[in-house]
Design an enzyme around this catalytic site. Structure first.
Site: not given
Ligand code: MRU
Length: 357
Positions: A88, A199, A240, A251
């Site tokens: 990813r 999510q 992220d 996100k």
């Molecule tokens: O696509 P995802 O579900 O992996 O995205 C997750 C997020 O955007 C979270 O806010 C981020 O990883 C922080 S997790 C502590």
């Protein structure tokens, strides 16, 4: 944290097998899945059986443990490390964890390599738990301050899942919330549904329910009006990748929430462990933004009348759809960064003060 009253972690290692909670099945089915090969680990990250920046970092670390068990050979390890990093593109924790593991493992040809790898992967997990706990204790002060002024339930809006399911335990954005709840401060969470993969609805609301934290799911477009009505005391999200400039990639939809918060004088915080800081990239336009399959928009999973999970098409068959998974919130819209070392301004000066880079 708890699921059906029992303490869980998101990932653990047992008898040379990595165990994960399959998050693609939540909230409808709780399934523990075995990862036995590095390919299994890569697949779990790609398909988002595990997701969330810290958790995919930890999975990549254990992916290297599995690679060594499969084939204790340095060139296989190197290829596996590259494949894990590329599984990813946006969350920097993936590269951070793989680089940290490879620093310990590169050039080690003895039998000791497996023990070194297991110890380091465990250490990455233990450290993440400690950091998330400290994020919670630091963020708790903000919630306490609001509560002391308001003397009434503190309403907190969050986006996506930066909960314990995205980490090993506690979560980042949710850790201050769990700490406040455990301390008896009345909190209520507005949970952004977080299309397309939901999510927020599927994971954040689920884990808050399991810890008995009051919460309400809202569509991603509802936060603005709630802020205008004074029904949001603060926003807290995860990230992220946070640049040394304080710009925050998270996100898709986080940016719009920050704009609405700015327009309504609602404090907007980002919670993160230092493993999510990208010290190298200077311009947020250089962050690789993951574009996922448009099927994630056009199809929805849900329970049918017989309790089976079904996938259904919700878009016109001929329509095209685009699925960018992340956006960037410029530092100027962020009230503060809540880290394991304390809270700082979202700026290079703020981060420098805490981390002395
Ligand atoms: O696509 P995802 O579900 O992996 O995205 C997750 C997020 O955007 C979270 O806010 C981020 O990883 C922080 S997790 C502590």
């Amino acid at each position: 944290m708890k699921i059906e009253g029992k303490e869980h972690r998101t990932i653990w290692f047992e008898n040379n097998i990595v165990k994960i909670i399959d998050q693609t099945k939540l909230p409808h089915q709780f399934i523990i899945k075995d990862l036995k090969t590095v390919k299994d680990a890569i697949n779990a990250i790609k398909t988002m059986e595990v997701r969330g920046a810290p958790l995919i970092g930890a999975t990549a670390a254990y992916g290297l443990v599995l690679a060594i068990i499969e084939n204790n050979d340095q060139s296989f390890l190197k290829k596996s490390s590259e494949d894990l990093i590329n599984s990813r593109p946006t969350a920097i924790n993936l590269k951070w964890a793989v680089d940290r593991m490879m620093k310990k493992l590169s050039g080690v040809n003895s039998d000791k390599i497996l023990t070194i790898a297991i110890d380091e992967a465990k250490e990455i997990c233990e450290e993440d738990i400690k950091f998330c706990e400290n994020i919670g204790l630091n963020g708790l002060k903000i919630i306490e301050e609001i509560y002391n002024k308001k003397k009434n339930t503190v309403n907190i809006l969050t986006h996506c899942n930066a909960g314990w399911l995205a980490t090993i335990n506690w979560g980042t954005a949710t850790s201050p919330i769990y700490h406040a709840h455990k301390k008896g401060i009345p909190v209520h969470v507005w949970v952004d549904e977080t299309r397309p993969r939901n999510q927020g609805a599927n994971l954040t609301s689920y884990e808050l329910n399991e810890e008995e934290v009051p919460n309400t799911i809202i569509t991603d477009n509802t936060g603005g009006i709630l802020m205008q009505r004074g029904e949001v005391d603060m926003c807290v999200v995860g990230t992220d990748r946070t640049l040394s400039t304080g710009d925050v990639c998270n996100k898709i939809g986080t940016y719009l929430k920050a704009l609405a918060a700015h327009d309504n004088n609602v404090p907007f915080y980002v919670a993160l462990p230092s493993s999510t800081i990208d010290w190298e990239t200077k311009d947020f336009k250089d962050i690789p933004i993951e574009e996922r399959n448009s099927e994630e928009l056009s199809h929805l999973d849900g329970l049918d009348a017989n309790g089976n999970i079904k996938k259904i098409l919700i878009y016109p068959k001929k329509s095209k759809a685009m699925n960018l998974a992340f956006d960037v919130t410029p530092a100027k819209y962020i009230t503060g960064l809540i880290t394991e070392k304390g809270i700082c301004e979202a700026s290079s000066e703020g981060l420098k003060r805490l981390f002395k880079y």
